[in-house]
Enzyme design. Structure first.
Site, PDB file in Angstrom:
ATOM      1  CB  SER A 184      14.108 141.622 -25.278  1.00 31.94           C
ATOM      2  OG  SER A 184      14.818 140.857 -26.211  1.00 31.94           O
ATOM      3  CG  ASP A 230      21.682 143.691 -25.231  1.00 31.77           C
ATOM      4  OD1 ASP A 230      21.802 142.546 -25.696  1.00 31.77           O
ATOM      5  OD2 ASP A 230      20.601 144.172 -24.862  1.00 31.77           O
ATOM      6  CG  HIS A 242      19.121 141.477 -23.512  1.00 29.21           C
ATOM      7  ND1 HIS A 242      18.775 142.472 -24.406  1.00 29.21           N
ATOM      8  CD2 HIS A 242      18.130 140.546 -23.604  1.00 29.21           C
ATOM      9  CE1 HIS A 242      17.646 142.158 -25.022  1.00 29.21           C
ATOM     10  NE2 HIS A 242      17.228 140.996 -24.541  1.00 29.21           N
TER      11      HIS A 242
END
Length: 285
Positions: free
Chosen positions: A153, A229, A262
């Site tokens: 991320s 996600d 995620h």
């Protein structure tokens, strides 16, 4: 450097350490896994940069990397994501004025801030590319000629930008669900403006897609992205990286993982794949 903890795992040692950082002016905590190895052996180093709200502990506790690192002979280093404070004077480190999760503490975005009040302590680029590598080289059996970098991320953004900007230092670059074009998405626009001001050139130096457009090049990148996600369409935008790599002739392996989100459930599932990819490029003694 102070050892906070050390635990045997897969024949190696998982340690957590604290030191006084010259880059940030605060104490910083990081983790290092050293796999089993013959005395005197120098081992390649994989750097892992974490995402928003994380510390070193998230991947250390949930990443499931140790078995693969022990098998492949890889040192695995996980820094924090921002300075935490207090600083040397006992003062608090600046945070998002609204206390939001996506800026300030836990959200350093791997840049050296130029804007007050963040410039005083938010120097994560220097920390992860210069200061911490020197500390690791001095205290662990690390072969600093064989380094690679990966992240998740915000940390995926960090890994991509560090790897693209410093291709002679890192032999492999990969990411899980990275922010590939922070200059084009809300998370990145907030962070880059807050840390670097309104200078477009400063933003482009910390934007993977912009770096590639401006001539930065590595032979290959590996990215895994979950299709479930929640941040995929607004914040991550992997299609932008794909287009930039196609134009630049970078061999991007973009794995779209059906149904994955995620979280570290996603990361841990494909961690060993990434580590094997890194090991193949880091080579042997």
């Amino acid at each position: 450097m102070e050892q906070v903890s050390a635990n045997k795992a897969f024949g190696g040692v998982q340690g957590v350490y604290r030191h006084a950082s010259a880059s940030t002016g605060t104490d910083m905590t990081f983790s290092v896994y050293v796999p089993p190895h013959a005395e005197g052996t120098k081992l390649p180093v994989v750097w892992y940069l974490s995402g928003l709200t994380c510390t070193h502990a998230n991947v250390t506790e949930k990443g499931e990397f140790r078995a693969a690192c022990a098998e492949l002979g890889l040192i695995f280093v996980a820094p924090d994501t921002s300075p935490r404070g207090p600083d040397r004077n006992g003062d608090a480190v600046a945070d998002d004025p609204d206390g939001a999760y996506d800026f300030g503490l836990g959200a350093g975005f791997y840049v050296d801030a130029t804007q007050a009040p963040f410039a005083a302590h938010y120097r994560m680029w220097s920390y992860v590319t210069q200061e911490l590598p020197a500390l690791v080289a001095a205290n662990f059996p690390a072969d600093m000629e064989r380094q690679s970098i990966m992240g998740h991320s915000m940390g995926g953004h960090g890994a991509l930008t560090v790897g693209l900007a410093l291709p002679d230092l890192y032999k492999a670059v990969s990411a899980f669900a990275p922010i590939v074009a922070p200059g084009q998405v809300p998370w990145g626009q907030k962070a880059l403006a807050g840390y670097l001001g309104d200078d477009p050139a400063a933003w482009r130096r910390h934007d993977a897609v912009a770096l590639i457009e401006d001539g930065a090049w590595v032979p290959a990148l590996l990215v895994d992205q979950g299709t479930a996600d929640n941040f995929l369409e607004q914040e991550l935008r992997p299609e932008l990286l794909k287009a930039a790599c196609e134009t630049a002739g970078i061999d991007l392996t973009l794995n779209l993982r059906d149904g994955y989100d995620h979280s570290y459930y996603f990361i841990s599932t494909f961690m060993a794949d990434h580590l094997r990819w890194h090991a193949a490029r880091l080579g042997k003694d």
